[in-house]
Design a protein around this motif. Structure first.
Motif, PDB file in Angstrom:
ATOM      1  N   ALA A 285     -69.521  48.842 -19.899  1.00  0.00           N
ATOM      2  CA  ALA A 285     -68.512  49.552 -20.694  1.00  0.00           C
ATOM      3  C   ALA A 285     -67.126  49.263 -20.112  1.00  0.00           C
ATOM      4  O   ALA A 285     -66.945  49.267 -18.901  1.00  0.00           O
ATOM      5  CB  ALA A 285     -68.786  51.052 -20.663  1.00  0.00           C
ATOM      6  N   ASP A 286     -66.155  48.981 -20.993  1.00  0.00           N
ATOM      7  CA  ASP A 286     -64.795  48.655 -20.540  1.00  0.00           C
ATOM      8  C   ASP A 286     -64.043  49.870 -20.034  1.00  0.00           C
ATOM      9  O   ASP A 286     -63.223  49.778 -19.139  1.00  0.00           O
ATOM     10  CB  ASP A 286     -63.982  48.070 -21.700  1.00  0.00           C
ATOM     11  CG  ASP A 286     -64.228  46.588 -21.841  1.00  0.00           C
ATOM     12  OD1 ASP A 286     -64.735  45.987 -20.878  1.00  0.00           O
ATOM     13  OD2 ASP A 286     -63.909  46.049 -22.912  1.00  0.00           O
ATOM     14  N   SER A 287     -64.299  51.022 -20.673  1.00  0.00           N
ATOM     15  CA  SER A 287     -63.515  52.209 -20.363  1.00  0.00           C
ATOM     16  C   SER A 287     -64.450  53.359 -20.002  1.00  0.00           C
ATOM     17  O   SER A 287     -65.552  53.468 -20.545  1.00  0.00           O
ATOM     18  CB  SER A 287     -62.672  52.605 -21.583  1.00  0.00           C
ATOM     19  OG  SER A 287     -62.162  53.911 -21.410  1.00  0.00           O
ATOM     20  N   ILE A 288     -63.978  54.223 -19.130  1.00  0.00           N
ATOM     21  CA  ILE A 288     -64.763  55.400 -18.755  1.00  0.00           C
ATOM     22  C   ILE A 288     -64.982  56.298 -19.990  1.00  0.00           C
ATOM     23  O   ILE A 288     -65.981  57.018 -20.078  1.00  0.00           O
ATOM     24  CB  ILE A 288     -64.079  56.151 -17.591  1.00  0.00           C
ATOM     25  CG1 ILE A 288     -65.059  57.086 -16.875  1.00  0.00           C
ATOM     26  CG2 ILE A 288     -62.836  56.899 -18.060  1.00  0.00           C
ATOM     27  CD1 ILE A 288     -64.569  57.604 -15.532  1.00  0.00           C
ATOM     28  N   ASP A 289     -64.080  56.197 -20.970  1.00  0.00           N
ATOM     29  CA  ASP A 289     -64.219  56.982 -22.194  1.00  0.00           C
ATOM     30  C   ASP A 289     -65.512  56.653 -22.952  1.00  0.00           C
ATOM     31  O   ASP A 289     -66.020  57.476 -23.710  1.00  0.00           O
ATOM     32  CB  ASP A 289     -63.047  56.725 -23.156  1.00  0.00           C
ATOM     33  CG  ASP A 289     -61.723  57.179 -22.593  1.00  0.00           C
ATOM     34  OD1 ASP A 289     -61.631  57.364 -21.364  1.00  0.00           O
ATOM     35  OD2 ASP A 289     -60.773  57.329 -23.380  1.00  0.00           O
ATOM     36  N   ASP A 290     -66.003  55.417 -22.754  1.00  0.00           N
ATOM     37  CA  ASP A 290     -67.179  54.970 -23.508  1.00  0.00           C
ATOM     38  C   ASP A 290     -68.488  55.543 -22.985  1.00  0.00           C
ATOM     39  O   ASP A 290     -69.528  55.348 -23.593  1.00  0.00           O
ATOM     40  CB  ASP A 290     -67.277  53.431 -23.453  1.00  0.00           C
ATOM     41  CG  ASP A 290     -66.074  52.754 -24.093  1.00  0.00           C
ATOM     42  OD1 ASP A 290     -65.462  53.369 -24.991  1.00  0.00           O
ATOM     43  OD2 ASP A 290     -65.742  51.632 -23.683  1.00  0.00           O
ATOM     44  N   VAL A 291     -68.467  56.200 -21.809  1.00  0.00           N
ATOM     45  CA  VAL A 291     -69.725  56.641 -21.204  1.00  0.00           C
ATOM     46  C   VAL A 291     -69.843  58.161 -21.090  1.00  0.00           C
ATOM     47  O   VAL A 291     -70.767  58.665 -20.449  1.00  0.00           O
ATOM     48  CB  VAL A 291     -69.958  55.990 -19.811  1.00  0.00           C
ATOM     49  CG1 VAL A 291     -69.983  54.477 -19.936  1.00  0.00           C
ATOM     50  CG2 VAL A 291     -68.900  56.424 -18.803  1.00  0.00           C
ATOM     51  N   VAL A 292     -68.902  58.898 -21.687  1.00  0.00           N
ATOM     52  CA  VAL A 292     -68.981  60.367 -21.674  1.00  0.00           C
ATOM     53  C   VAL A 292     -69.019  60.886 -23.109  1.00  0.00           C
ATOM     54  O   VAL A 292     -68.529  60.227 -24.028  1.00  0.00           O
ATOM     55  CB  VAL A 292     -67.787  61.008 -20.918  1.00  0.00           C
ATOM     56  CG1 VAL A 292     -67.847  60.647 -19.437  1.00  0.00           C
ATOM     57  CG2 VAL A 292     -66.453  60.609 -21.516  1.00  0.00           C
TER      58      VAL A 292
ATOM     59  N   THR B 174     -63.999  63.101 -24.135  1.00  0.00           N
ATOM     60  CA  THR B 174     -62.876  63.002 -23.207  1.00  0.00           C
ATOM     61  C   THR B 174     -62.025  64.259 -23.395  1.00  0.00           C
ATOM     62  O   THR B 174     -62.172  64.971 -24.396  1.00  0.00           O
ATOM     63  CB  THR B 174     -62.009  61.776 -23.507  1.00  0.00           C
ATOM     64  OG1 THR B 174     -61.485  61.917 -24.835  1.00  0.00           O
ATOM     65  CG2 THR B 174     -62.828  60.500 -23.408  1.00  0.00           C
ATOM     66  N   THR B 175     -61.146  64.529 -22.443  1.00  0.00           N
ATOM     67  CA  THR B 175     -60.280  65.711 -22.543  1.00  0.00           C
ATOM     68  C   THR B 175     -59.508  65.723 -23.859  1.00  0.00           C
ATOM     69  O   THR B 175     -59.368  66.757 -24.509  1.00  0.00           O
ATOM     70  CB  THR B 175     -59.258  65.694 -21.389  1.00  0.00           C
ATOM     71  OG1 THR B 175     -59.942  65.345 -20.197  1.00  0.00           O
ATOM     72  CG2 THR B 175     -58.587  67.037 -21.234  1.00  0.00           C
ATOM     73  N   GLU B 176     -59.045  64.544 -24.254  1.00  0.00           N
ATOM     74  CA  GLU B 176     -58.197  64.454 -25.452  1.00  0.00           C
ATOM     75  C   GLU B 176     -58.968  64.800 -26.716  1.00  0.00           C
ATOM     76  O   GLU B 176     -58.372  65.100 -27.744  1.00  0.00           O
ATOM     77  CB  GLU B 176     -57.615  63.036 -25.573  1.00  0.00           C
ATOM     78  CG  GLU B 176     -56.659  62.631 -24.452  1.00  0.00           C
ATOM     79  CD  GLU B 176     -57.365  62.211 -23.159  1.00  0.00           C
ATOM     80  OE1 GLU B 176     -58.614  62.051 -23.177  1.00  0.00           O
ATOM     81  OE2 GLU B 176     -56.677  62.063 -22.135  1.00  0.00           O
ATOM     82  N   GLU B 177     -60.305  64.722 -26.674  1.00  0.00           N
ATOM     83  CA  GLU B 177     -61.109  64.994 -27.876  1.00  0.00           C
ATOM     84  C   GLU B 177     -61.498  66.453 -27.998  1.00  0.00           C
ATOM     85  O   GLU B 177     -62.158  66.845 -28.961  1.00  0.00           O
ATOM     86  CB  GLU B 177     -62.377  64.121 -27.848  1.00  0.00           C
ATOM     87  CG  GLU B 177     -62.079  62.659 -28.139  1.00  0.00           C
ATOM     88  CD  GLU B 177     -63.217  61.736 -27.757  1.00  0.00           C
ATOM     89  OE1 GLU B 177     -63.255  60.623 -28.291  1.00  0.00           O
ATOM     90  OE2 GLU B 177     -64.047  62.105 -26.915  1.00  0.00           O
ATOM     91  N   LEU B 178     -61.126  67.268 -27.030  1.00  0.00           N
ATOM     92  CA  LEU B 178     -61.525  68.680 -27.066  1.00  0.00           C
ATOM     93  C   LEU B 178     -60.559  69.501 -27.906  1.00  0.00           C
ATOM     94  O   LEU B 178     -59.415  69.111 -28.071  1.00  0.00           O
ATOM     95  CB  LEU B 178     -61.592  69.226 -25.639  1.00  0.00           C
ATOM     96  CG  LEU B 178     -62.677  68.584 -24.777  1.00  0.00           C
ATOM     97  CD1 LEU B 178     -62.599  69.102 -23.341  1.00  0.00           C
ATOM     98  CD2 LEU B 178     -64.051  68.871 -25.353  1.00  0.00           C
TER      99      LEU B 178
END
Lengths: 187, 303
Positions: free
Chosen positions: B289-296, B299-303
């Protein structure tokens, strides 16, 4: 005044009195070490780019830009024409200065035109726009390829990945900040 | 009008993440480790100069479970591990989330060399295979992995020394810009023996007290884990914490109360080694995965 912690993609800052937009941003921090803010900056007038790494504690001036509410009228050669809704004044902006905004331009779209010392240097479109899908391959029921998205072309010619259930002729919402599919518009 | 598309699109990554977590738990249970849970909200985090805790109603969200887990070691638990959320204020980027998932494990009667070998085993167990493809690099996971000292890494990849870089304040920048990108590209790399000043809680090396017995693991240029032979001298630990706290104050950062219960427990702590491993990042390198966003999931921004 911004600090290094405020830096993010899309932020506009002044460097040597010229407006720059952050086109890439990343945060880096070696274990137990100091935070570093890595940026790529694009000069909003000349288009030239810079790579800069900043440390926490550094400060930045916002770019001195003026925003004007306008709407998109039409494209002529390599220029895009916009009109000020209150004065009816029309301006032309070159394709180079448009950036990704050109992917979302449909007739009468409201935009913010950015001016630096009276000269138009860019366009900001709404965060979400609705565009119609003009081409995408049909979804084959029982497809076991495991693919969870497919390409689709929207009415502006822009191509993006959409979920398999989206069909030609449907209206979809796109997040213009990421260029990605957001949701299907029902009805 | 955010859609659920970005969440749904991660379903495959989240399934792989879950499988990796299962294999990690199996690994520790088979090796006789006890899974523990310590509180997320604590009155006093370790006062490290460059790690900022998020305040929570007068206390703080943990930046790591380190202090509580060492108190368990001191109380006689010889092998413990924990998978938990940690928080670090202001850390957000393609490899950073301010709320992230940490795996920490501690082992009594061990030092950092023992942990290097155990980390090789753990990552291979987590991967469930002998290699991984990450960002165009085919990375061989079979042991032994590459080991390089911090001094040698500066010699090899920069035109200065670790000591000179520390003195002129360019150590962290050179580490990020010049050294990290080379580490762990063909097989994982341990970079070890950090300058003593970079290691607030690590034991100094008996044969060379200018360095601490600390290592970091890199896979594909990505920092995965940080470990050390634990400092168990409460007087030395207090002196180091005071220096770190003074550095925080000098930078105008939030200060924390001294973790007195931890310092008191240290005098009863056995020789031990401990490691903190960023699980989101391990998942990134194991599933490409390129970004840490892809494995959670969020993300904070999506809450």
């Amino acid at each position: 005044m911004y600090t290094a912690a405020d830096l993010r993609k899309g932020l506009k800052i002044a460097i040597d009195n010229e407006p720059y937009i952050i086109t890439h941003f990343d945060f880096a921090k070696p274990g137990k070490g100091q935070a570093l803010y890595r940026t790529k900056l694009k000069n909003m007038i000349t288009g030239s780019t810079l790579d800069r790494t900043y440390r926490s504690g550094e400060t930045f001036e916002p770019a001195q830009l003026e925003d004007r509410k306008m709407q998109y009228l039409y494209k002529e050669d390599d220029h895009y024409c916009f009109m000020d809704n209150t004065t009816y004044e029309q301006i032309h902006i070159s394709e180079d200065a448009m950036g990704d905004a050109k992917n979302y331009l449909i007739d009468n779209l409201p935009v913010d035109v950015l001016l630096f010392r009276e000269k138009a240097i860019g366009v900001e479109v709404p965060n979400f726009v609705n565009l119609r899908v003009v081409q995408t391959d049909p979804w084959v029921k029982g497809d076991t390829s495991g693919s969870d998205s497919k390409p689709a072309t929207v009415e502006t010619g822009y191509v993006l990945r959409v979920p398999p259930f989206i069909e030609e002729g449907e209206l979809i919402t796109i997040d213009t900040r990421t260029g990605e599919y957001s949701t299907r518009v029902k009805g | 009008m955010p859609g659920s598309w970005p969440l749904a699109r991660r379903s495959q990554a989240l399934a792989q993440r879950g499988a990796i977590f299962n294999r990690i738990r199996m690994f520790f249970h088979e090796k006789g480790y006890l899974e523990v849970e310590t509180p997320f909200r604590i009155p006093a985090p370790a006062p490290e100069a460059q790690i900022d805790a998020i305040p929570s109603d007068g206390w703080f969200l943990q930046t790591s479970p380190e202090l509580c887990m060492k108190r368990l070691l001191a109380a006689g638990y010889p092998r413990i591990f924990q998978i938990c959320r940690c928080w670090r204020d202001g850390e957000r980027g393609s490899r950073h989330l301010s709320e992230f998932t940490m795996l920490e494990w501690y082992r009594a009667q061990a030092d950092y060399q023992v942990l290097m070998a155990e980390t090789e085993e753990l990552v291979r167990a987590a991967a469930g295979s002998e290699s991984t493809d990450y960002r165009g690099h085919k990375i061989d996971l079979s042991p032994p992995w590459e080991r390089i000292t911090v001094r040698d890494a500066f010699r090899r990849y920069t035109d200065t020394t670790a000591e000179a870089a520390l003195a002129d304040g360019s150590f962290d920048e050179l580490m990020v810009e010049r050294i990290e990108p080379h580490l762990g590209l063909t097989r994982p790399t341990f970079i070890y023996d950090y300058p003593a000043i970079c290691s607030a809680l690590a034991r100094l090396k008996a044969s060379d007290p200018t360095v601490a017995e600390r290592f970091e693991l890199y896979i594909g240029g990505l920092e995965i884990a940080n470990a050390f032979s634990e400092l168990i001298d409460p007087i030395e630990q207090r002196t180091r914490f005071e220096a770190e706290a003074a550095e925080r104050a000098a930078q105008g950062k939030r200060t924390y109360p001294m973790p007195e219960k931890f310092l008191a427990a240290l005098s009863g702590m056995p020789e031990a080694a401990g490691i903190a491993l960023g699980l989101d990042r391990l998942v990134m390198v194991l599933i490409n995965a390129d970004s840490i966003d892809d494995v959670v999931a969020f993300t904070t921004e999506e809450l």
